[in-house]
Design a protein around this motif. Structure first.
Motif, PDB file in Angstrom:
ATOM      1  N   THR A 133       0.880  -1.155   0.000  1.00 43.66           N
ATOM      2  CA  THR A 133       0.000   0.000   0.000  1.00 43.66           C
ATOM      3  C   THR A 133       0.918   1.205   0.000  1.00 43.66           C
ATOM      4  O   THR A 133       1.637   1.456   0.974  1.00 43.66           O
ATOM      5  CB  THR A 133      -0.923   0.007   1.230  1.00 43.66           C
ATOM      6  OG1 THR A 133      -1.654  -1.212   1.243  1.00 43.66           O
ATOM      7  CG2 THR A 133      -1.890   1.188   1.170  1.00 43.66           C
ATOM      8  N   VAL A 134       0.953   1.900  -1.116  1.00 39.85           N
ATOM      9  CA  VAL A 134       1.910   2.988  -1.323  1.00 39.85           C
ATOM     10  C   VAL A 134       1.193   4.310  -1.092  1.00 39.85           C
ATOM     11  O   VAL A 134       0.320   4.697  -1.872  1.00 39.85           O
ATOM     12  CB  VAL A 134       2.485   2.926  -2.752  1.00 39.85           C
ATOM     13  CG1 VAL A 134       3.415   4.096  -3.004  1.00 39.85           C
ATOM     14  CG2 VAL A 134       3.204   1.597  -2.966  1.00 39.85           C
ATOM     15  N   VAL A 158       0.105   6.955  -8.972  1.00 41.45           N
ATOM     16  CA  VAL A 158       0.277   5.609  -8.401  1.00 41.45           C
ATOM     17  C   VAL A 158      -0.887   4.718  -8.821  1.00 41.45           C
ATOM     18  O   VAL A 158      -0.696   3.582  -9.256  1.00 41.45           O
ATOM     19  CB  VAL A 158       0.388   5.667  -6.857  1.00 41.45           C
ATOM     20  CG1 VAL A 158       0.413   4.257  -6.272  1.00 41.45           C
ATOM     21  CG2 VAL A 158       1.642   6.426  -6.440  1.00 41.45           C
ATOM     22  N   GLU A 159      -2.106   5.275  -8.709  1.00 42.54           N
ATOM     23  CA  GLU A 159      -3.307   4.494  -9.072  1.00 42.54           C
ATOM     24  C   GLU A 159      -3.250   4.044 -10.524  1.00 42.54           C
ATOM     25  O   GLU A 159      -3.577   2.905 -10.848  1.00 42.54           O
ATOM     26  CB  GLU A 159      -4.556   5.357  -8.894  1.00 42.54           C
ATOM     27  CG  GLU A 159      -4.894   5.610  -7.454  1.00 42.54           C
ATOM     28  CD  GLU A 159      -6.125   4.858  -7.038  1.00 42.54           C
ATOM     29  OE1 GLU A 159      -7.203   5.327  -7.397  1.00 42.54           O
ATOM     30  OE2 GLU A 159      -5.987   3.826  -6.369  1.00 42.54           O
ATOM     31  N   ALA A 160      -2.799   4.968 -11.377  1.00 36.76           N
ATOM     32  CA  ALA A 160      -2.786   4.678 -12.814  1.00 36.76           C
ATOM     33  C   ALA A 160      -1.829   3.539 -13.142  1.00 36.76           C
ATOM     34  O   ALA A 160      -2.072   2.761 -14.054  1.00 36.76           O
ATOM     35  CB  ALA A 160      -2.392   5.932 -13.590  1.00 36.76           C
ATOM     36  N   VAL A 166      -0.554  -3.758  -5.803  1.00 36.69           N
ATOM     37  CA  VAL A 166      -0.077  -2.485  -5.249  1.00 36.69           C
ATOM     38  C   VAL A 166      -1.223  -1.491  -5.315  1.00 36.69           C
ATOM     39  O   VAL A 166      -1.821  -1.309  -6.379  1.00 36.69           O
ATOM     40  CB  VAL A 166       1.138  -1.964  -6.049  1.00 36.69           C
ATOM     41  CG1 VAL A 166       1.568  -0.608  -5.547  1.00 36.69           C
ATOM     42  CG2 VAL A 166       2.287  -2.962  -5.966  1.00 36.69           C
ATOM     43  N   VAL A 167      -1.546  -0.879  -4.180  1.00 33.04           N
ATOM     44  CA  VAL A 167      -2.647   0.089  -4.161  1.00 33.04           C
ATOM     45  C   VAL A 167      -2.155   1.415  -3.578  1.00 33.04           C
ATOM     46  O   VAL A 167      -1.159   1.457  -2.859  1.00 33.04           O
ATOM     47  CB  VAL A 167      -3.868  -0.427  -3.349  1.00 33.04           C
ATOM     48  CG1 VAL A 167      -4.499  -1.623  -4.008  1.00 33.04           C
ATOM     49  CG2 VAL A 167      -3.480  -0.761  -1.920  1.00 33.04           C
ATOM     50  N   ALA A 195      -9.878   5.438  -0.080  1.00 34.28           N
ATOM     51  CA  ALA A 195      -8.429   5.192   0.052  1.00 34.28           C
ATOM     52  C   ALA A 195      -8.053   5.070   1.524  1.00 34.28           C
ATOM     53  O   ALA A 195      -8.744   5.594   2.403  1.00 34.28           O
ATOM     54  CB  ALA A 195      -7.657   6.343  -0.587  1.00 34.28           C
ATOM     55  N   THR A 196      -6.937   4.391   1.773  1.00 33.18           N
ATOM     56  CA  THR A 196      -6.445   4.267   3.141  1.00 33.18           C
ATOM     57  C   THR A 196      -5.602   5.490   3.511  1.00 33.18           C
ATOM     58  O   THR A 196      -5.135   6.237   2.641  1.00 33.18           O
ATOM     59  CB  THR A 196      -5.573   3.008   3.289  1.00 33.18           C
ATOM     60  OG1 THR A 196      -4.521   3.069   2.322  1.00 33.18           O
ATOM     61  CG2 THR A 196      -6.395   1.748   3.068  1.00 33.18           C
TER      62      THR A 196
END
Ligand SMILES: [Zn+2]
Length: 414
Positions: A133-134, A158-160, A166-167, A195-196
């Motif tokens: 989780t980035v 990052v999402e793209a 990896v989220v 999102a976290t």
């Protein structure tokens, strides 16, 4: 075609384990490989769930052994922050690859990261094969509106590029570097994106005193007033949380991630009040923190330190068992950390550990793993059904070491 681990020990029995499409498809005594399967011989090995490093700054491997043994603010202001200003995405990529190498070697299958150039962190985790989780970092600085826009743009990048392994998430750094307006903004954006959120909280006594002086409430209450305390939030450290704050965190279903070794090395003067948190049903995980302040990413070492610190502080050796410490390290106490359980249908994220190593040859496996072992007992690491290390061998290790060394040299650290 899948991955089959043959003749491996699971809970005292010898079984075969078949993995297909990233999940465990079969666990049984008579599981046998068929044509086209990838086969790992599990003779002399036990299969156990992988560990989850729930708070780290992976690329800080570049700062390992740099300016050690200094007070926190002197270390940050005079050494780490000036060097971080020179960091390029390339440095973060190779620093994170180095961290992934160490985590794979020592049994970590997933990590929660907070660092600059998050798209480089995400790319490194993807290439290494780990789950991550980035989080995109946010520090208000001189222009908070700009910092917020940068954080959201980084999250989009990052999402793209990220896969399901990896989220992306948000990481407002701390309540003393991010003001109430930005904290509320993160709360709203994270809510709408589901999102976290990762944030440092209550690491030092000074942080608590400053929060009381500025806002009139303790850190967890301040965070809650900004809407940031919820089931998708990780608060890292929690050393100085009082009982009312623990009640609040339990009620909001947030997760506290304790970083016992980093807390000892930076001499924060206290420890996370785990028994009080457990009594209230607070969800808990364990992290290494960055290699600048640990300096190891071997989570087995943190599990042992955590258990010993808690026993000593409570003056009670029974206050936590080896099995309980392991469960925390596997994310089993937190819904957010998504523990990889060894069950049919579960994620194929596991370790094969050497039962013939001196540390594990005698005694119970749980006690061996927590009190005797280091990550060196890990023979093979599997994530999403892919073998990332087999028999202690990782592909590309030499290149990662060489490139990370080049990056540290160009940053003036070596
Ligand atoms: Zn940290």
């Amino acid at each position: 075609m899948g991955l089959v681990v043959t003749d491996v020990t699971l809970g005292g029995s010898v079984v075969g384990v078949r993995c297909e499409d990233g999940r465990i498809a079969e666990i049984d005594a008579d599981v046998a490989p068929t044509r086209g399967d990838e086969v790992v011989d599990g003779t002399g090995l036990a299969i156990v769930p992988g560990l989850i490093n729930a708070h780290t700054h992976a690329a800080m491997t570049l700062f390992r052994g740099f300016a050690d043994d200094l007070p926190l603010m002197e270390w940050l202001e005079n050494h780490i922050w000036p060097a971080e200003k020179r960091l390029r995405a390339e440095d973060v990529y190779w620093g994170t690859r180095l961290a992934c190498l160490e985590m794979i070697r020592t049994g970590t299958v997933a990590f929660w990261d907070m660092y600059w150039h998050p798209e480089a962190v995400a790319r490194a985790a993807e290439d290494a094969g780990l789950r991550a989780t980035v989080a995109t970092p946010l520090i208000d600085g001189d222009d908070a509106a700009r910092a917020r826009a940068d954080a959201e743009a980084a999250l989009d990048r990052v999402e793209a590029s990220a896969s399901g392994r990896v989220v992306a998430g948000f990481a407002p750094h701390a309540i003393y570097t991010v003001g109430p307006e930005s904290l509320r903004w993160v709360s709203k954006r994270a809510e709408s994106l589901e999102a976290t959120i990762q944030i440092h909280l209550s690491e030092t006594r000074h942080e608590v005193e400053a929060c009381l002086a500025e806002h009139g409430v303790r850190p967890a209450v301040h965070l809650d007033r900004a809407g940031l305390l919820g089931p998708r939030t990780i608060v890292a450290h929690g050393v100085w949380l009082d009982e009312a704050e623990l009640d609040l965190i339990a009620e909001r279903q947030a997760t506290v991630v304790t970083n016992p070794v980093a807390n000892l090395k930076l001499a924060v003067g206290g420890l996370f009040p785990y028994p009080a948190a457990r009594e209230r049903g607070v969800q808990v995980g364990i992290g290494t923190d960055g290699a600048g302040s640990n300096n190891s990413l071997d989570l087995f070492s943190d599990l042992k330190t955590f258990a010993l610190m808690q026993k000593n502080a409570a003056a009670d050796p029974a206050v936590i068992t080896a099995g309980e410490a392991l469960a925390l390290g596997r994310g089993e106490s937190s819904k957010l950390l998504r523990s990889p359980a060894l069950v049919v249908g579960g994620l194929a994220d596991f370790l094969l550990v050497r039962l013939r190593s001196p540390e594990l040859a005698l005694g119970t496996l749980d006690a061996g793993l927590v009190y005797a072992a280091s990550g060196s007992i890990v023979d093979s690491t599997v994530v999403a059904g892919r073998v990332l290390m087999r028999g202690g061998v990782l592909e590309g290790e030499e290149e990662i070491l060489a490139r990370a060394r080049e990056c540290a040299t160009s940053l003036g650290i070596l």
